[in-house]
Design a protein around this motif. Structure first.
Motif, short mmCIF file in Angstrom:
data_model
loop_
_atom_site.label_atom_id
_atom_site.label_comp_id
_atom_site.label_asym_id
_atom_site.label_seq_id
_atom_site.Cartn_x
_atom_site.Cartn_y
_atom_site.Cartn_z
N ASN A 1 0.87 -1.17 0.00
CA ASN A 1 0.00 0.00 0.00
C ASN A 1 0.90 1.22 0.00
O ASN A 1 1.41 1.63 1.05
N ALA A 2 1.14 1.79 -1.18
CA ALA A 2 2.11 2.88 -1.34
C ALA A 2 1.73 4.12 -0.54
O ALA A 2 2.61 4.90 -0.16
N GLU A 3 0.45 4.31 -0.25
CA GLU A 3 0.02 5.51 0.47
C GLU A 3 0.33 5.41 1.96
O GLU A 3 0.68 6.41 2.60
N THR A 4 0.21 4.23 2.52
CA THR A 4 0.37 4.09 3.97
C THR A 4 1.65 3.38 4.38
O THR A 4 2.02 3.39 5.55
N LEU A 5 2.34 2.76 3.42
CA LEU A 5 3.49 1.92 3.74
C LEU A 5 4.59 2.20 2.72
O LEU A 5 4.51 1.75 1.57
N HIS A 6 5.60 2.97 3.14
CA HIS A 6 6.66 3.32 2.18
C HIS A 6 7.91 3.77 2.93
O HIS A 6 7.87 4.13 4.11
N LEU A 7 9.02 3.75 2.23
CA LEU A 7 10.27 4.23 2.77
C LEU A 7 10.28 5.75 2.84
O LEU A 7 9.44 6.42 2.22
N ALA A 8 11.25 6.29 3.57
CA ALA A 8 11.37 7.75 3.65
C ALA A 8 12.09 8.32 2.44
O ALA A 8 11.91 9.50 2.11
N GLU A 9 12.93 7.50 1.79
CA GLU A 9 13.66 7.96 0.61
C GLU A 9 13.54 6.94 -0.51
O GLU A 9 13.33 5.75 -0.26
N THR A 10 13.67 7.40 -1.74
CA THR A 10 13.75 6.47 -2.86
C THR A 10 15.06 5.71 -2.77
O THR A 10 16.13 6.30 -2.56
N ARG A 11 15.00 4.39 -2.91
CA ARG A 11 16.21 3.56 -2.78
C ARG A 11 16.20 2.45 -3.83
O ARG A 11 15.33 1.57 -3.81
#
Length: 557
Positions: free
Chosen positions: A140-150
């Protein structure tokens, strides 16, 4: 010749199919096809591993488009597509203290079926069904994601059951890391979700992708990137600079060598790290001046990570051949298998002056594994005596992993931008196992192993030991089988546990690791080795099974 014929010679008798036994030696076995390119792999249950690939043109499909995730079934040697949302190309991952598998990071997709995976977090909850029925990846990209693009990050399981995520780059760069993410972050997040800047990652540019890191038994983390090494204190947020790797050898992408934490043994669990392969090429040379024929290094560097060991520095030894992009796999008996890789060139794709075949930056695949024996004398630790030779190149984008059966899973190899056939170093879908001699013998068995192990506790298990084994040597290994990607097996770990065999040879009394720093909490496998004959692994939950972050458990050492 079909798979069944290749696997074993068959004898038909009274309608029953009997398999002729293999001789008790190392051997390769081909076992089906992976469906997608296996460029990342992690064992998630006694019967299943997950493969991840780039979202491109793999033959396995799901919902009308190519799949880029698959469940590999050890019992049937078949792949079942997983429905992923984001592109998992060159991501990392590991297991949490509650048993959840987490995949982290990825890339900008090449096909419309996938979403941008650079900030993605993918969850796979513990799966009880042996075939994986009903088990899926959650995103769920809206609620679950990293702080930076990696893209091209590393991750490792740490003492509180969470994952530390290190490095990577923001978006595609041709070869060197010219758009770096010089920071650490965690999942679940720490520090309010704000990444921690890393001077170490900044210093180790431009050859610092997939930094190699290991959780030490005091809770700190050893890391190597390029030719530089540190110990990082997660709690104090400080780094201690250690000696550089000798002789200018560099070991992180795109000059990939490999590294492992050697087995930890009671009572002191003294950590030693082994770093092998890579390249001694100067990282200031432009990529288009590099060649696929540049020799890799045969150097291995080993250091004890104590005050006295660090003062002594690196001890240098040499593999039997140069290797770039090798993997090192811990065996339950404490030895290390060195496999995969190439004798010349570099990682990455079509970014040097003379790629081989279609797009391979490397050449001269190394086809014979070696065995490293940590407690042998210097100069006598590495041998390939009795090791078989394969005809399948395992170079860029290949994987290796110990399995719960006690053999080594080998898959992948694709030094091309997408699935490519009909060229030298094409996309490789054939799966192999490298079987140790134990697989051809009557093996010891662990029986009635508890599903959950508390720290610093004695527990008893029943055992079955073949009558022909004298049981002069007993080893019980607690293992994290790790996450394989890009010549590195993150979170791979082996902790030996004290074990006493009963007089009647029917039970073992075992002492679990003293605390969650010696062995980070979460899923593991227990293996028994009797006189160098290894059992299959029994899956356990180490610690209380709570979701991270968990409090310290056990006792300090």
């Amino acid at each position: 010749m079909g798979f069944t014929t290749r696997l074993v010679a068959l004898t038909f008798c009274a309608g029953i199919v009997l398999a002729a036994p293999q001789p008790a030696e190392w051997h390769f076995v081909e076992a089906g096809t992976s469906g997608i390119l296996a460029l990342e792999a992690i064992v998630v249950s006694p019967t299943l591993a997950i493969f991840f690939d780039r979202a491109t043109n793999d033959p396995l499909t799901i919902n009308g488009h190519p799949a880029w995730g698959a469940l590999w079934n050890f019992e049937t040697n078949t792949a079942t597509a997983l429905d992923l949302v984001s592109d998992s190309f060159c991501a990392s991952g590991g297991l949490l203290s509650n048993g959840t598998m987490v995949s982290l990071g990825g890339n900008i997709p090449a096909i419309t079926a996938a979403q941008d995976g650079r900030m993605a977090i993918r969850l796979f909850e513990p799966c009880d069904d042996p075939a994986g029925r009903g088990c899926k990846i959650i995103e769920n990209a809206e609620t679950l994601h990293l702080a930076e693009t990696r893209w091209y990050p590393s991750s490792l399981r740490i003492f509180d059951g969470s994952l530390m995520i290190a490095g990577g780059m923001h978006e595609d760069t041709p070869f060197y890391n010219t758009d770096p993410v010089n920071s650490f972050e965690f999942f679940p997040p720490k520090d309010g979700g704000v990444p921690r800047p890393s001077a170490f990652l900044e210093r180790s540019l431009p050859v610092n992708l997939f930094p190699r890191g290991f959780a030490l038994p005091d809770g700190r983390v050893f890391m190597v990137a390029n030719n530089q090494t540190i110990i990082y204190d997660i709690e104090k947020k400080t780094e201690t600079i250690l000696p550089d790797l000798p002789n200018g050898v560099r070991v992180t992408n795109p000059f990939d060598g490999t590294a492992t934490l050697l087995p930890l043994s009671p009572p002191n669990f003294i950590p030693e790290v082994l770093v092998c392969g890579g390249s001694s090429t100067d990282d200031r040379i432009p990529a288009l001046n590099l060649s696929s024929q540049d020799p890799a290094t045969d150097q291995c560097s080993r250091m004890e990570l104590t005050a006295s060991g660090i003062k002594k520095g690196w001890q240098v030894e040499h593999m039997l051949e140069p290797r770039t992009m090798p993997e090192m796999i811990l065996l339950p008996n404490g030895q290390v298998v060195i496999t995969n890789g190439a004798g010349t060139g570099y990682a990455a794709v079509a970014s040097i002056r003379d790629p081989v075949g279609n797009q391979s930056n490397a050449d001269h695949p190394v086809l014979t594994p070696s065995i490293y024996t940590p407690d042998a004398p210097l100069g006598k630790r590495i041998s390939n005596s009795g090791m078989p030779t394969t005809n399948i190149a395992r170079m860029y984008h290949s994987i290796a992993s110990l399995t719960p059966m006690g053999n080594i899973l080998l898959a992948g190899s694709n030094p091309n931008a997408n699935v490519t056939n009909g060229t030298e170093f094409h996309t490789e879908f054939r799966v192999q196992y490298l079987n140790p001699p134990s697989m051809s013998l009557t093996r010891p068995k662990l029986l009635n192993v508890p599903q959950q192990l508390d720290f610093n506790k004695k527990f008893s298990v029943n055992v079955s030991i073949p009558a022909n084994l004298k049981a002069t040597s007993i080893k019980v290994a607690l293992m994290d089988l790790g996450f394989s990607s890009h010549a590195f097996h993150s979170s791979q770990r082996l902790v030996f546990m004290d074990a006493t065999l009963s007089r009647d040879r029917k039970s073992l009394t075992i002492t679990s690791p003293p605390n969650n720093r010696v062995f980070p909490p979460g899923p593991a496998f227990v293996f028994l080795t009797v006189d160098d004959v290894m059992s299959t692994g029994e899956r356990v939950m180490v610690g209380n099974g709570a979701s991270p972050p968990v409090a310290d458990q056990g006792v300090k050492i």
